[in-house]
Enzyme design. Structure first.
Site, mmCIF file in Angstrom:
data_model
loop_
_atom_site.group_PDB
_atom_site.id
_atom_site.type_symbol
_atom_site.label_atom_id
_atom_site.label_comp_id
_atom_site.label_asym_id
_atom_site.label_seq_id
_atom_site.Cartn_x
_atom_site.Cartn_y
_atom_site.Cartn_z
ATOM 1 N N ASN A 13 0.864 -1.179 0.000
ATOM 2 C CA ASN A 13 0.000 0.000 0.000
ATOM 3 C C ASN A 13 0.901 1.230 0.000
ATOM 4 O OD1 ASN A 13 -1.830 2.017 0.413
ATOM 5 N ND2 ASN A 13 -2.491 1.333 2.450
ATOM 6 N N TRP A 14 1.004 1.847 -1.155
ATOM 7 C CA TRP A 14 1.921 2.991 -1.285
ATOM 8 C C TRP A 14 1.358 4.262 -0.657
ATOM 9 C CZ3 TRP A 14 3.859 2.662 -7.100
ATOM 10 C CH2 TRP A 14 4.650 1.519 -7.246
ATOM 11 N N LYS A 15 0.078 4.231 -0.281
ATOM 12 C CA LYS A 15 -0.557 5.416 0.315
ATOM 13 C C LYS A 15 -0.326 6.642 -0.585
ATOM 14 C CE LYS A 15 -0.204 3.170 4.746
ATOM 15 N NZ LYS A 15 -0.095 3.265 6.204
ATOM 16 N N HIS A 106 -9.596 1.047 5.056
ATOM 17 C CA HIS A 106 -8.307 1.295 5.711
ATOM 18 C C HIS A 106 -8.527 2.280 6.872
ATOM 19 C CE1 HIS A 106 -4.192 2.473 6.471
ATOM 20 N NE2 HIS A 106 -3.820 1.392 5.808
ATOM 21 N N GLU A 108 -6.876 4.694 7.872
ATOM 22 C CA GLU A 108 -6.646 6.106 7.522
ATOM 23 C C GLU A 108 -7.883 6.702 6.855
ATOM 24 O OE1 GLU A 108 -2.958 5.468 5.405
ATOM 25 O OE2 GLU A 108 -1.998 4.952 7.305
ATOM 26 N N GLU A 178 -5.155 -4.842 10.534
ATOM 27 C CA GLU A 178 -4.109 -3.845 10.759
ATOM 28 C C GLU A 178 -4.391 -3.109 12.063
ATOM 29 O OE1 GLU A 178 -2.239 -2.560 6.754
ATOM 30 O OE2 GLU A 178 -4.046 -1.389 7.015
ATOM 31 N N GLY A 184 2.764 2.322 10.730
ATOM 32 C CA GLY A 184 3.733 3.406 10.579
ATOM 33 C C GLY A 184 4.473 3.763 11.856
ATOM 34 N N SER A 222 3.673 -2.137 10.217
ATOM 35 C CA SER A 222 5.132 -2.220 10.372
ATOM 36 C C SER A 222 5.713 -3.584 9.979
ATOM 37 C CB SER A 222 5.536 -1.838 11.797
ATOM 38 O OG SER A 222 5.124 -0.508 12.085
ATOM 39 N N GLY A 243 2.940 -1.134 4.214
ATOM 40 C CA GLY A 243 3.008 0.295 3.907
ATOM 41 C C GLY A 243 4.431 0.710 3.602
ATOM 42 N N GLY A 244 5.085 1.326 4.576
ATOM 43 C CA GLY A 244 6.425 1.899 4.398
ATOM 44 C C GLY A 244 7.419 0.991 3.679
HETATM 45 P P1 13P Z 1 3.162 0.395 7.633
HETATM 46 O O1 13P Z 1 3.655 -0.909 7.023
HETATM 47 O O2 13P Z 1 3.891 1.579 7.126
HETATM 48 O O3 13P Z 1 3.048 0.312 9.105
HETATM 49 O O4 13P Z 1 1.643 0.590 7.074
HETATM 50 C C1 13P Z 1 0.732 -0.442 7.184
HETATM 51 C C2 13P Z 1 -0.479 -0.090 6.403
HETATM 52 O O5 13P Z 1 -1.226 0.794 6.793
HETATM 53 C C3 13P Z 1 -0.729 -0.811 5.154
HETATM 54 O O6 13P Z 1 -2.021 -0.582 4.691
#
Ligand code: 13P
Length: 263
Positions: A13-15, A106, A108, A178, A184, A222, A243-244
């Site tokens: 997920n590149w956000k 998600h 967010e 999640e 993050g 993470s 994510g990251g």
């Molecule tokens: P991180 O891997 O950066 O913690 O993000 C997880 C995430 O929200 C994937 O959708």
């Protein structure tokens, strides 16, 4: 109950990242790693979820890969079809652009953009009716976990969508657990805690649908190469939503490799 015969999914997920030139480079590096050390399609489904304006570019760039890489939308409209909804992209329009997978719910989206139960439900209904596969995200906050409500919150988020999922549509749903406090932050749920929640989710799914036993339940929060093998070893963790670490080709590749080799 174990979901260990399920083909794992590793989805990046590149956000709201990265710039187009960096995305191009990231994909090229990832493709090179896959070429050097292929990960068989049957061993792991792999997907990336870029920003909406990059969906088709990314899809194009993956066309010459030696395996399928799914291009996943990060969100979609709660409105269906076409119409006067400025700024929105519907499930049907994604499908029409050959985007077959979408993240919904998600944290967010729920926390920052006000995606409440009604909105999430409408998005799920539209996506399924358009024939998309959903990665449905669930997860508790730190306060909820500390108050001992984690399981209840997560199972409720799954129950929230049952009224709009037809029995034959469950196999178009992948669940992503999640925990919000792990996103993050560098804090990962311990493999034991994650497995315990995944087992509860599977139990809940099995009460709702016969598909429950076969549904992939991904962990997100993470995930990195350093913890991927341990997570992949848990029987009910059938992949990762990353994510990251998905913004680095080597890290993302190693996570996919960990799940492909372990499952
Ligand atoms: P991180 O891997 O950066 O913690 O993000 C997880 C995430 O929200 C994937 O959708």
């Amino acid at each position: 109950m174990s979901g260990s015969t399920i083909t794992p999914w590793v989805v990046g997920n590149w956000k709201m990242n990265p710039m187009q030139s960096n995305a191009k480079q990231l994909i090229e590096e990832f493709k090179q790693l896959l070429q050097q050390h292929p990960i068989l399609e049957g061993a792991c489904h792999i997907g990336v979820a870029p920003i909406s304006v990059a969906l088709q570019n990314v899809q194009q760039q993956f066309l010459d890969t030696n395996r399928v890489i799914y291009t996943v939308a990060q969100d979609l409209s709660r409105m269906a079809g076409t119409g006067a909804y400025t700024g929105e992209v519907s499930a049907e329009l994604l499908k029409d652009s050959h985007i077959e997978h979408v993240l919904i719910g998600h944290s967010e989206r729920r926390e920052i953009f006000g995606d409440n139960v009604e909105i999430v439900r409408a998005k799920v209904e539209n996506a399924l009716n358009a024939g998309l596969t959903i990665i449905y995200c669930v997860g508790e906050s730190l306060e909820q976990r500390e108050a001992g409500q984690a399981e209840q919150v997560v199972l409720q988020q799954i129950c929230d969508i049952t009224s709009v999922v037809k029995p034959e549509q469950w196999h178009h749903i992948v669940i992503a657990y999640e925990p919000i406090w792990a996103i993050g932050t560098g804090k990962t749920a311990s493999p034991e805690d994650a497995q315990a929640m995944h087992a509860k989710i599977r139990e809940g799914l099995c009460q709702i649908t016969a598909e429950g036993e076969h549904m992939a339940i991904l962990y997100g929060g993470s995930v990195k190469p350093e913890n991927a093998v341990e997570l992949a070893n848990c029987p009910d963790i059938n992949g990762a939503l990353v994510g990251g670490a998905s913004l680095n080709a080597e890290s993302f590749y190693k996570i996919a490799q960990a799940f492909a080799n372990t499952k």
